[in-house]
Design a protein around this motif. Sequence first.
Motif, PDB file in Angstrom:
ATOM      1  N   PRO A 148       0.830  -1.213   0.000  1.00 56.34           N
ATOM      2  CA  PRO A 148       0.000   0.000   0.000  1.00 56.34           C
ATOM      3  C   PRO A 148       0.864   1.263   0.000  1.00 56.34           C
ATOM      4  O   PRO A 148       1.919   1.321   0.626  1.00 56.34           O
ATOM      5  CB  PRO A 148      -0.798  -0.113   1.300  1.00 56.34           C
ATOM      6  N   MET A 149       0.397   2.274  -0.722  1.00 62.64           N
ATOM      7  CA  MET A 149       1.122   3.531  -0.802  1.00 62.64           C
ATOM      8  C   MET A 149       0.164   4.637  -1.209  1.00 62.64           C
ATOM      9  O   MET A 149      -0.991   4.382  -1.565  1.00 62.64           O
ATOM     10  CB  MET A 149       2.267   3.422  -1.811  1.00 62.64           C
ATOM     11  N   VAL A 150       0.623   5.861  -1.150  1.00 62.49           N
ATOM     12  CA  VAL A 150      -0.147   7.017  -1.608  1.00 62.49           C
ATOM     13  C   VAL A 150       0.656   7.694  -2.710  1.00 62.49           C
ATOM     14  O   VAL A 150       1.862   7.915  -2.560  1.00 62.49           O
ATOM     15  CB  VAL A 150      -0.420   8.010  -0.461  1.00 62.49           C
ATOM     16  N   VAL A 151      -0.005   7.990  -3.819  1.00 64.25           N
ATOM     17  CA  VAL A 151       0.684   8.619  -4.943  1.00 64.25           C
ATOM     18  C   VAL A 151       0.057   9.970  -5.252  1.00 64.25           C
ATOM     19  O   VAL A 151      -1.110  10.231  -4.937  1.00 64.25           O
ATOM     20  CB  VAL A 151       0.634   7.724  -6.201  1.00 64.25           C
ATOM     21  N   ALA A 158      -3.859   9.837  -4.248  1.00 60.25           N
ATOM     22  CA  ALA A 158      -4.716   8.663  -4.415  1.00 60.25           C
ATOM     23  C   ALA A 158      -4.069   7.468  -3.742  1.00 60.25           C
ATOM     24  O   ALA A 158      -2.843   7.362  -3.662  1.00 60.25           O
ATOM     25  CB  ALA A 158      -4.944   8.383  -5.896  1.00 60.25           C
ATOM     26  N   LYS A 159      -4.913   6.555  -3.267  1.00 66.27           N
ATOM     27  CA  LYS A 159      -4.427   5.310  -2.691  1.00 66.27           C
ATOM     28  C   LYS A 159      -3.976   4.392  -3.812  1.00 66.27           C
ATOM     29  O   LYS A 159      -4.585   4.345  -4.887  1.00 66.27           O
ATOM     30  CB  LYS A 159      -5.533   4.643  -1.881  1.00 66.27           C
ATOM     31  N   ALA A 160      -2.889   3.672  -3.576  1.00 61.45           N
ATOM     32  CA  ALA A 160      -2.356   2.805  -4.617  1.00 61.45           C
ATOM     33  C   ALA A 160      -1.619   1.626  -3.998  1.00 61.45           C
ATOM     34  O   ALA A 160      -1.425   1.567  -2.777  1.00 61.45           O
ATOM     35  CB  ALA A 160      -1.428   3.594  -5.538  1.00 61.45           C
ATOM     36  N   SER A 180       5.386  -1.869 -10.858  1.00 64.02           N
ATOM     37  CA  SER A 180       4.131  -1.327 -11.377  1.00 64.02           C
ATOM     38  C   SER A 180       3.319  -0.762 -10.221  1.00 64.02           C
ATOM     39  O   SER A 180       3.499  -1.145  -9.066  1.00 64.02           O
ATOM     40  CB  SER A 180       3.325  -2.417 -12.097  1.00 64.02           C
ATOM     41  N   VAL A 181       2.420   0.163 -10.545  1.00 67.25           N
ATOM     42  CA  VAL A 181       1.566   0.783  -9.536  1.00 67.25           C
ATOM     43  C   VAL A 181       0.110   0.660  -9.978  1.00 67.25           C
ATOM     44  O   VAL A 181      -0.221   0.975 -11.125  1.00 67.25           O
ATOM     45  CB  VAL A 181       1.934   2.267  -9.328  1.00 67.25           C
ATOM     46  N   ASP A 186     -10.825   4.505 -11.133  1.00 65.83           N
ATOM     47  CA  ASP A 186     -10.779   4.256 -12.587  1.00 65.83           C
ATOM     48  C   ASP A 186      -9.754   5.130 -13.308  1.00 65.83           C
ATOM     49  O   ASP A 186      -9.841   5.330 -14.524  1.00 65.83           O
ATOM     50  CB  ASP A 186     -12.164   4.469 -13.192  1.00 65.83           C
ATOM     51  N   SER A 187      -8.821   5.652 -12.581  1.00 66.32           N
ATOM     52  CA  SER A 187      -7.751   6.444 -13.194  1.00 66.32           C
ATOM     53  C   SER A 187      -6.403   5.770 -12.930  1.00 66.32           C
ATOM     54  O   SER A 187      -6.193   5.215 -11.850  1.00 66.32           O
ATOM     55  CB  SER A 187      -7.747   7.867 -12.611  1.00 66.32           C
TER      56      SER A 187
END
Length: 216
Positions: A148-151, A158-160, A180-181, A186-187
């Motif tokens: 888990p990360m925030v970008v 956004a959460k990623a 990869s992230v 939906d983006s």
Amino acid sequence: MRPRLELLCAGLLLVCASLAAETRVQVVGLFPGAAVLNINGERKLVKVGQTGPGGVEVVSADSRGAVLRVDGVERSYGLSREYSEGGYSAPTRQQLSIAKGVGGHYWVAGSINGHPVQFMVDTGATSVAMNEAQARRLGLDFRVQGQPMVVSTASGTAKAWKVKADRVKVGTLELLGVESVVLEGDSPTEVLLGMSFLGRVGWREEQGVLVLESKH
């Protein structure tokens, strides 16, 4: 003996001049109705019916190959193969040329873990990036195996999840273990080919063509 020696030297000079004038042609990119040609070291995107450097004309072209008229003779060429009087030879490095497409972006077909993907090249993206639905279609178990990360995005944060794609392939270029992230929601709407792939191959822009090349 001197006149005979002079004739021999003149003959050798004519042979050398003929070899120097030989047109060396390499097809380094193929598109419907166009081909990227490397002619004596000069690269250019040439459409069907047009003539490129050295007077080489593109008679026909599609994703499988091209028919070129070189020195008045039509021959069929495959991707990344070079013709000379000595025969055909493959380049030492794998290379892929991508012409600009819709919206002025570079689009290229490839695959992630064997699943087909239409990539949009994004040199501003740190990693190969996609949305949740795309990741699921590609079989990436990002919620379990991802970190888990925030970008930061154009619309904020956004959460990623950061994951490793086992295999990412574009044309003949294939890399293993590509970062990869996967972004929540939906983006992005397209799968982005970012620097985690591009940074491991060489890339450059030449006259509206993006050239990718293996580093070894």
